[in-house]
Design an enzyme around this catalytic site. Sequence first.
Site, PDB file in Angstrom:
ATOM      1  N   GLU A  27       0.825  -1.212   0.000  1.00  0.00           N
ATOM      2  CA  GLU A  27       0.000   0.000   0.000  1.00  0.00           C
ATOM      3  C   GLU A  27       0.857   1.260   0.000  1.00  0.00           C
ATOM      4  O   GLU A  27       0.549   2.229  -0.677  1.00  0.00           O
ATOM      5  CB  GLU A  27      -0.938   0.013   1.216  1.00  0.00           C
ATOM      6  CG  GLU A  27      -2.134  -0.896   1.078  1.00  0.00           C
ATOM      7  CD  GLU A  27      -3.011  -0.563  -0.127  1.00  0.00           C
ATOM      8  OE1 GLU A  27      -3.126   0.618  -0.473  1.00  0.00           O
ATOM      9  OE2 GLU A  27      -3.552  -1.505  -0.727  1.00  0.00           O
ATOM     10  N   TYR A  60      -6.254   6.546   4.702  1.00  0.00           N
ATOM     11  CA  TYR A  60      -6.408   5.601   3.597  1.00  0.00           C
ATOM     12  C   TYR A  60      -5.617   4.305   3.849  1.00  0.00           C
ATOM     13  O   TYR A  60      -6.149   3.197   3.706  1.00  0.00           O
ATOM     14  CB  TYR A  60      -5.948   6.246   2.280  1.00  0.00           C
ATOM     15  CG  TYR A  60      -6.085   5.300   1.125  1.00  0.00           C
ATOM     16  CD1 TYR A  60      -7.285   5.193   0.445  1.00  0.00           C
ATOM     17  CD2 TYR A  60      -5.039   4.456   0.757  1.00  0.00           C
ATOM     18  CE1 TYR A  60      -7.441   4.276  -0.594  1.00  0.00           C
ATOM     19  CE2 TYR A  60      -5.178   3.545  -0.271  1.00  0.00           C
ATOM     20  CZ  TYR A  60      -6.380   3.461  -0.945  1.00  0.00           C
ATOM     21  OH  TYR A  60      -6.531   2.561  -1.959  1.00  0.00           O
TER      22      TYR A  60
END
Length: 355
Positions: free
Chosen positions: A40, A123
């Site tokens: 990520e 996020y």
Amino acid sequence: MTMAMDEAAIRSALLKWFRRCARPLPWRKSADAYAVWVSEVMLQQTQVATVIPYYHRFLQTFPTISELARAPLERVLELWSGLGYYRRARHLHDAAKEVMRRFGGVFPQDYQQMRTLPGIGDYTARAILSIAFNRPYTLLEGNVARVLSRLDVLKGNLHQGGFRDAVEDRLGRLLSRRRPGAFNQALMELGQTLCLPRAPRCAPCPVRGWCRGYQSGQAELYPQPRPRRAVEYPYLAVAIIRRGPRVAMVRGLDGGLMADLWNFPSAFGDSRSEALSSLREKLAASRRASVLFQESIAELGHRITYRAIRVDAYPAEVSRHAGREPFEWFLVSTLPQAAISHLARKIAHEVFDDA
Ligand code: SF4
């Protein structure tokens, strides 16, 4: 059909499609929180195809969070060199050390605790929680927003509050509570492989039957683009200062750019001559000595976000300094392995036979 039935049907079609058609990306082989976290962070602002070899190398070198925590920062930056946005690598390294120190080496599963780690924003925390721990957190990013804005013909873009609220609302209702990680990845996959920005490939799309953008025949008009920042064309003068087999390097480029990486001493200017005189002043001030430049030996272009930089490299001589050295002296032959910026790598390639 009620809206809730519609949403259940969309969810199920999307998950079925993802099971059949998902690309076999390396980070999809593992639901380990560490591996998900590394992927990520690497995928922030970087394309999937670029990330893949970096991800492999990184996990081969640091297969566990404790190995990452124990590594010297310089080694982490070396492995990151070329991926850009180096603050991400620093944060990853700092956060690994904190996970060892504060959580006994076990990645936290709580949103608030995760957010206390360096570099883990809203996020990234949601991504790790949904993908690694299968917790019902939505993930809103550009690809997802594009799919949903077309599905519902929503005007605007993610930088506008009303648009964002409408997309978040729809996303919250669509999210699979049973398989949130797969659902989030499926929506992103749809945006990356079929619902493309300029030319959506609607024929094989699993949600075509519910898509109002497709029905309108103008899906590519959604979402609306954000006005672009104008491109700037600065000049950058770069000093190549040799001392035998070594060359002088400094942390960061001029103007606070690339602060974590080694670069040749440099200065920006609005013209070639202004850049060169700024560099002369900068070097003279840092060494309290005069600087002698020769003719430029390399000219090249380099793009950093909205800046299209015109670079000139000048061999330079500066007198020896009695006080603290403002440079680090790198062996030219070791530059290819060092944590230098992509720009410094390009310059070294142009000006040295042995780098
Ligand atoms: Fe995107 Fe076309 Fe699918 Fe609609 S039908 S979500 S526009 S790919």
